[in-house]
Design an enzyme around this catalytic site. Structure first.
Site, PDB file in Angstrom:
ATOM      1  N   ARG A 107      19.789  34.607  25.972  1.00 19.69           N
ATOM      2  CA  ARG A 107      21.249  34.569  26.157  1.00 19.69           C
ATOM      3  C   ARG A 107      21.536  34.472  27.642  1.00 19.69           C
ATOM      4  O   ARG A 107      21.028  35.269  28.432  1.00 19.69           O
ATOM      5  CB  ARG A 107      21.924  35.830  25.606  1.00 19.69           C
ATOM      6  CG  ARG A 107      23.353  35.980  26.125  1.00 19.69           C
ATOM      7  CD  ARG A 107      24.136  37.097  25.515  1.00 19.69           C
ATOM      8  NE  ARG A 107      24.490  36.789  24.147  1.00 19.69           N
ATOM      9  CZ  ARG A 107      25.480  37.397  23.487  1.00 19.69           C
ATOM     10  NH1 ARG A 107      26.184  38.349  24.062  1.00 19.69           N
ATOM     11  NH2 ARG A 107      25.758  37.069  22.250  1.00 19.69           N
ATOM     12  N   HIS A 134      26.908  28.709  20.765  1.00 20.58           N
ATOM     13  CA  HIS A 134      26.492  30.011  20.199  1.00 20.58           C
ATOM     14  C   HIS A 134      26.082  29.767  18.733  1.00 20.58           C
ATOM     15  O   HIS A 134      26.760  30.204  17.801  1.00 20.58           O
ATOM     16  CB  HIS A 134      27.659  30.999  20.294  1.00 20.58           C
ATOM     17  CG  HIS A 134      27.275  32.431  20.070  1.00 20.58           C
ATOM     18  ND1 HIS A 134      25.969  32.860  19.961  1.00 20.58           N
ATOM     19  CD2 HIS A 134      28.048  33.538  19.930  1.00 20.58           C
ATOM     20  CE1 HIS A 134      25.969  34.169  19.779  1.00 20.58           C
ATOM     21  NE2 HIS A 134      27.204  34.602  19.744  1.00 20.58           N
ATOM     22  N   GLN A 137      25.761  32.427  15.812  1.00 26.83           N
ATOM     23  CA  GLN A 137      27.050  32.970  15.358  1.00 26.83           C
ATOM     24  C   GLN A 137      27.638  32.109  14.230  1.00 26.83           C
ATOM     25  O   GLN A 137      28.193  32.617  13.253  1.00 26.83           O
ATOM     26  CB  GLN A 137      28.016  33.016  16.547  1.00 26.83           C
ATOM     27  CG  GLN A 137      29.420  33.485  16.193  1.00 26.83           C
ATOM     28  CD  GLN A 137      29.508  34.969  15.888  1.00 26.83           C
ATOM     29  OE1 GLN A 137      29.034  35.787  16.650  1.00 26.83           O
ATOM     30  NE2 GLN A 137      30.113  35.333  14.762  1.00 26.83           N
ATOM     31  N   ASP A 230      38.804  33.654  19.406  1.00 29.98           N
ATOM     32  CA  ASP A 230      37.798  34.252  20.295  1.00 29.98           C
ATOM     33  C   ASP A 230      38.559  34.761  21.518  1.00 29.98           C
ATOM     34  O   ASP A 230      39.743  34.437  21.705  1.00 29.98           O
ATOM     35  CB  ASP A 230      36.768  33.167  20.679  1.00 29.98           C
ATOM     36  CG  ASP A 230      35.656  33.674  21.599  1.00 29.98           C
ATOM     37  OD1 ASP A 230      35.438  34.901  21.662  1.00 29.98           O
ATOM     38  OD2 ASP A 230      35.001  32.830  22.254  1.00 29.98           O
ATOM     39  N   CYS A 271      34.388  36.161  16.305  1.00 23.15           N
ATOM     40  CA  CYS A 271      32.975  36.452  16.574  1.00 23.15           C
ATOM     41  C   CYS A 271      32.784  37.885  17.083  1.00 23.15           C
ATOM     42  O   CYS A 271      31.701  38.452  16.945  1.00 23.15           O
ATOM     43  CB  CYS A 271      32.412  35.455  17.570  1.00 23.15           C
ATOM     44  SG  CYS A 271      33.383  35.345  19.087  1.00 23.15           S
ATOM     45  N   ARG A 316      25.483  38.480  11.086  1.00 25.40           N
ATOM     46  CA  ARG A 316      24.692  38.051  12.252  1.00 25.40           C
ATOM     47  C   ARG A 316      23.222  38.401  12.040  1.00 25.40           C
ATOM     48  O   ARG A 316      22.331  37.629  12.342  1.00 25.40           O
ATOM     49  CB  ARG A 316      25.189  38.733  13.541  1.00 25.40           C
ATOM     50  CG  ARG A 316      26.593  38.386  13.999  1.00 25.40           C
ATOM     51  CD  ARG A 316      26.769  36.933  14.329  1.00 25.40           C
ATOM     52  NE  ARG A 316      25.754  36.400  15.218  1.00 25.40           N
ATOM     53  CZ  ARG A 316      25.655  36.682  16.532  1.00 25.40           C
ATOM     54  NH1 ARG A 316      26.544  37.441  17.111  1.00 25.40           N
ATOM     55  NH2 ARG A 316      24.699  36.144  17.267  1.00 25.40           N
TER      56      ARG A 316
HETATM   57  N1  NVA Z   1      33.281  33.164  24.166  1.00 24.84           N
HETATM   58  C1  NVA Z   1      32.702  34.490  24.163  1.00 24.84           C
HETATM   59  C2  NVA Z   1      31.876  34.694  22.933  1.00 24.84           C
HETATM   60  C3  NVA Z   1      31.296  36.069  22.805  1.00 24.84           C
HETATM   61  C4  NVA Z   1      30.455  36.231  21.567  1.00 24.84           C
HETATM   62  C5  NVA Z   1      31.885  34.678  25.425  1.00 24.84           C
HETATM   63  O1  NVA Z   1      31.116  33.769  25.777  1.00 24.84           O
HETATM   64  O2  NVA Z   1      32.022  35.721  26.073  1.00 24.84           O
HETATM   65  N1   CP Z   2      29.455  37.834  18.697  1.00 22.55           N
HETATM   66  C1   CP Z   2      28.518  38.173  19.594  1.00 22.55           C
HETATM   67  O1   CP Z   2      27.684  37.365  20.020  1.00 22.55           O
HETATM   68  O2   CP Z   2      28.566  39.471  19.974  1.00 22.55           O
HETATM   69  P1   CP Z   2      27.695  40.139  21.132  1.00 22.55           P
HETATM   70  O3   CP Z   2      28.191  39.581  22.436  1.00 22.55           O
HETATM   71  O4   CP Z   2      27.975  41.607  20.993  1.00 22.55           O
HETATM   72  O5   CP Z   2      26.262  39.799  20.918  1.00 22.55           O
END
Ligand code: NVA
Ligand code: CP
Length: 328
Positions: A107, A134, A137, A230, A271, A316
């Site tokens: 990540r 992502h 997800q 989101d 998400c 998830r």
């Molecule tokens: N768009 C958000 C998704 C988090 C799961 C981010 O990248 O922070």
């Molecule tokens: N939805 C998601 O990816 O959550 P986290 O950032 O907690 O992993």
């Protein structure tokens, strides 16, 4: 079960509709096994590394629990706990870790980083979120929609808010691949990038679905089965973008009025994490600064019967388990 043996899981564009469907079905089977208490240690003795250059609750916990359920051991490398990027390149990291581990989750920031990691890794690399995509997800989201409605094809899926980032991009690809009608509802400057849109429109055509953008929320949500949103400011973005985002995206907040204009059977999805109240540090700080009690979704919708966000969050784990099992 390892029908994608040796493959990386970097973005949904790399997979056929059939493969994505099989991953969702496998996740459903693994979920049933877990609920029935049936052991499923199909990857016993393997080891995986989880690299997180951004924070996480769901993705990290899902990889860890899924790995344990499959009989694997896990090493978690937090945003500060490794040499990656600071003292060691991605290419070197990939070659080191793939000599030690059977699979690597990453990540972080740009999609090119996870692609580079995969290029130099001898073992499968799984994308746990980048700025652009992502993909794990989306598998969880689609398993949830399938559990709720019984099917995916023909669902009207409306994404409200900043549609230029990882979530809207990946949902648009996923909808195109699996035959859902995708609508991004946002001011025009927040629409997804043209190149990806064109690719998705072509894929959608093959699968009998549509990709559209609509700036008017009332028009967009008419007949919608799923309303998804989101955060307005994603991880890694500077905090000084909040003011502009709030000004631009407030009309796209998912609230009761919006939900009431959707189809009668409409569900709310997110998400997570979500700014639906003032119970978080950032939520409180931004709430006080801008005089708001919620951002992208009201607490009323988040806590309503139509909200399936916690089923989605649980999924998830089951879908990440399917990805690891299929690729190892
Ligand atoms: N768009 C958000 C998704 C988090 C799961 C981010 O990248 O922070
Ligand atoms: N939805 C998601 O990816 O959550 P986290 O950032 O907690 O992993």
């Amino acid at each position: 079960m390892n029908f994608l043996k040796g493959k990386d899981f970097l973005k949904l564009l790399d997979f056929s509709s059939e493969e994505i469907g099989k991953l969702i079905d496998l996740a459903g089977e693994l979920k049933a096994k877990k609920k029935n208490g049936e052991p499923h240690e199909y990857c016993k003795g393997k080891n995986i590394a989880l690299i997180f250059e951004k924070t996480s609750t769901r993705t990290r916990c899902s990889f860890e629990v899924a790995a344990h359920d499959l009989g694997m051991h896990v090493t978690y490398l937090d945003p500060t706990g490794s040499q990656i990027g600071k003292k060691e390149s991605i290419a070197d990291t990939a070659r080191v870790l793939s000599g030690i581990y059977d699979g690597i989750e990453y990540r972080g920031y740009g999609q090119e980083i996870v692609e580079e990691l995969a290029k130099y890794s001898k073992v499968p690399v799984w994308n746990g979120l980048t700025n652009e995509f992502h993909p794990t997800q989306i598998l969880a989201d689609f398993l949830t929609i399938k559990e709720h409605f019984g099917y995916l094809k023909g669902i009207k899926f409306v994404y409200m808010g900043d549609a230029r980032f990882n979530m809207a991009n990946s949902l648009m690809v996923g909808c195109a691949k699996m035959g859902l009608d995708f609508v991004a509802c946002a001011p025009e400057k927040y629409f997804p990038n043209k190149e990806l849109t064109e690719i998705c429109k072509e894929i959608a055509k093959e699968n009998g679905s549509t990709i559209t953008f609509e700036a008017d929320p009332d028009k967009a949500v008419k007949g919608a089965n799923v309303i998804y949103t989101d955060v307005w400011v994603s991880m890694g973005e500077p905090t000084d973008v909040w003011a502009q985002r709030i000004e631009d995206l407030s009309p796209y907040q998912v609230n009761k009025a919006i939900m009431s204009k959707a189809a009668e059977n409409a569900v709310f999805m997110h998400c997570l994490p979500a700014y639906h109240d003032l119970k978080t540090t950032i939520g409180r700080e931004m709430g006080e600064r801008f005089g708001r009690d919620a951002m992208e979704v009201t607490n009323e919708v988040f806590e309503s019967e139509q909200s399936i966000v916690f089923q989605e969050a649980e999924n998830r784990m089951h879908t990440i388990k399917a990805v690891m099992l299929a690729t190892l």
